[in-house]
Enzyme design. Structure first.
Site, mmCIF file in Angstrom:
data_model
loop_
_atom_site.group_PDB
_atom_site.id
_atom_site.type_symbol
_atom_site.label_atom_id
_atom_site.label_comp_id
_atom_site.label_asym_id
_atom_site.label_seq_id
_atom_site.Cartn_x
_atom_site.Cartn_y
_atom_site.Cartn_z
ATOM 1 N N SER A 148 -7.229 4.116 -1.485
ATOM 2 C CA SER A 148 -7.090 2.658 -1.421
ATOM 3 C C SER A 148 -8.394 1.922 -1.675
ATOM 4 C CB SER A 148 -6.531 2.237 -0.053
ATOM 5 O OG SER A 148 -5.213 2.704 0.106
ATOM 6 N N ASP A 155 0.837 -1.197 0.000
ATOM 7 C CA ASP A 155 0.000 0.000 0.000
ATOM 8 C C ASP A 155 0.878 1.255 0.000
ATOM 9 O OD1 ASP A 155 -1.933 2.055 0.611
ATOM 10 O OD2 ASP A 155 -3.215 0.496 1.450
ATOM 11 N N HIS A 202 -1.883 10.948 -0.996
ATOM 12 C CA HIS A 202 -1.356 10.015 -1.983
ATOM 13 C C HIS A 202 -0.765 10.755 -3.175
ATOM 14 C CE1 HIS A 202 -4.402 6.816 -0.389
ATOM 15 N NE2 HIS A 202 -3.408 7.046 0.445
#
Length: 534
Positions: free
Chosen positions: A109, A59, A457
């Protein structure tokens, strides 16, 4: 500390001197390059069906994370980190995945999990549903035409065993993509749903993620569930840290296995010791919840109570590898992302090495002839590596280059994050002098340009590594949803449910083959009739 620093410096200089002497000879590069190309030229294409599939997901494991982690690995071993490899970087086939959501350039995610696990791109914050469902829209998410299935469901239809392993909560977005269909990634428990939706009644049709895992397909059929997040499954009570208000899903899991699989052995474990004492060759189902919340970072964990990702992966494979029809296993190194959010670069790199160890263990336990292993990431982060540091310079240290303000800076930094790069005092606004800070701290926060509570992110493409049957499918640049579809093709499993309710994939394939043959025969007959009549 000074002794440690001097030892590191001496070792680094020795490594640097040896590397420089060897690499100054052009034959070193020519011969190495030819050897690698020769090996690649002999690499066979394995076009047989994959009996087993293991999908590893780091991740937030961006390309910069990979580069820095391999250097970090080498430097921990007092070798040249720049020429080091992570275990999966030696896989024969690599590709690049595009990670954007339907409604966002930069993925979270949840939508990314829907892509690489379900084969469909969706909206940010949603899991297992199409892009017709907006985040939080419960009524829309329960419509069957708005729901999608995952590779775990496809595998179960084909008669394969399935399981998940993660260092996050088992109800977190990435593992949830393997079994959940929900409009909001944070609806992990019934209490979470009520808090986030603020008591509105439009969520009554929806079930929380934890409940879906334990009571609905494909989650209820998982042979392996390992990770954190115990509180999301347990009910509130005097002797419980659980948060649920409706039922204790751990008890529900035990009852379900006792009722549906009375002749099978199921185990519920909560510690590393309990896991180690469980004979996986004699166990059919295991639920391992090793933390109330996300599991601890390796650098901060209590190894006496919490298993490593490598240990969980090894036990999962031991349980699954006795399955006659094979298995599909999803393994997430989820704490890479968590560390990046805090701009804890050292921890992020260490968690990447933990994933590398788990992959290496999986490679050692399986055969390249029948097991497809894919390693990828869901999205990137904003960590960068820059500044022209010298060869073998500490990847977690200073670049050695001076900026225009006559101060140096760290080799690793973040575009956005909680560590301010600039401070205001009575005289001016100026950059923080990082030479005065303790970069050796495990949780040292690396500086960022834009001040924000967490590093968000990154929108970069991410790498895909593959070995085993049909691994050449994962080369090139492609949409992230192609990963799930490539796995289905490699394992020869259908993305459609069996028409007769059977869970045996061979039956589905034979039916499909029979229908295809019948269609061809019909077409040939029609052509002959048309030819005759004309």
């Amino acid at each position: 500390m000074w002794t440690f620093f001097m030892c590191f410096l001496v070792c680094a200089l020795q490594v640097s001197a040896a590397a420089t002497a060897q690499e100054s000879d052009p034959k070193f590069w020519i011969e190495n390059g030819k050897r690698m190309l020769e090996e690649k030229s002999k690499q066979p294409l394995r076009t047989n069906k994959a009996k087993n599939v293991i999908l590893f997901m780091g991740d937030g494991m961006s390309l910069t994370t990979l580069t820095a982690a391999r250097i970090y690995k080498g430097q921990l071993q007092n070798t040249s980190g720049e020429s080091e490899h992570l275990s999966f970087e030696q896989f024969p086939f690599t590709g690049i995945s595009k990670t954007y959501c339907v409604d966002n350039q930069v993925a979270d995610s949840a939508c990314s999990a829907t892509a690489y696990l379900c084969g469909v791109k969706a909206n940010k914050g949603t899991i297992g549903v199409t892009s017709k469902v907006k985040k939080g829209d419960c009524p829309s998410s329960v419509l069957e035409e708005h729901r999608v299935t995952s590779i775990m469901q496809w595998a179960q239809w084909a008669g394969k065993a399935t399981g998940i392993v993660t260092t996050t909560r088992v109800t977190h977005s990435s593992p949830a993509g393997s079994y959940s269909q929900i409009a909001h990634r944070e609806w992990e428990s019934d209490v979470d749903m009520m808090k986030i939706s603020k008591g509105t009644t439009n969520i009554t049709q929806c079930e929380d993620i934890a409940k879906q895992l334990i009571t609905r397909e494909p989650g209820r059929n998982f042979k392996v569930i390992m990770g954190g997040g115990r509180d999301k499954l347990m009910k509130q009570g005097v002797n419980s840290t659980g948060i649920r208000s409706d039922e204790d899903l751990v008890i529900s899991w035990k009852n379900d296995k006792r009722t549906r699989f009375s002749d099978k052995i199921s185990k519920y474990v909560t510690t590393r010791d309990e896991l180690a004492k469980t004979d996986m060759t004699q166990t059919d189902f295991v639920l391992g919840l090793f933390h109330r919340d996300h599991m601890d970072y390796r650098l901060k964990s209590n190894v006496e109570t919490q298993p490593t990702l490598q240990e969980m992966t090894r036990n999962a494979i031991q349980l699954l590898q006795k399955e006659p029809n094979g298995y599909v296993l999803f393994v997430e190194g989820g704490l890479i992302d968590m560390a990046h959010h805090n701009t804890w670069a050292r921890i992020a790199l260490d968690e990447t090495l933990e994933l590398s160890k788990a992959v290496a263990n999986a490679v050692a336990m399986t055969s390249e002839d029948d097991t497809l292993i894919v390693v990828t990431s869901d999205h990137a982060h904003t960590m960068t590596m820059a500044g022209y540091p010298k060869r073998n310079a500490n990847i977690l240290g200073l670049s050695g280059t001076m900026a225009m303000d006559n101060m140096t800076y760290t080799t690793l930094s973040y575009a956005i994050g909680p560590k301010k790069s600039f401070v205001n005092d009575s005289t001016s606004c100026h950059r923080v002098n990082v030479t005065d800070e303790d970069l050796k701290k495990i949780d040292y926060q690396y500086p960022s340009l834009v001040d924000q509570s967490r590093d968000p992110h990154g929108g970069d493409d991410v790498m895909v590594f593959a070995r085993g049957p049909m691994s050449h499918l994962f080369t090139g640049i492609y949409e992230q949803n192609q990963i799930a579809l490539g796995i289905a093709m490699a394992a020869d499993i259908s993305t459609d449910p069996p028409t007769n309710g059977s869970n045996i994939g061979n039956v589905v394939r034979l039916q499909f083959a029979g229908q295809t043959i019948l269609t061809i025969i019909t077409l040939i007959s029609l052509m002959r009739i048309l030819q005759y009549t004309s």
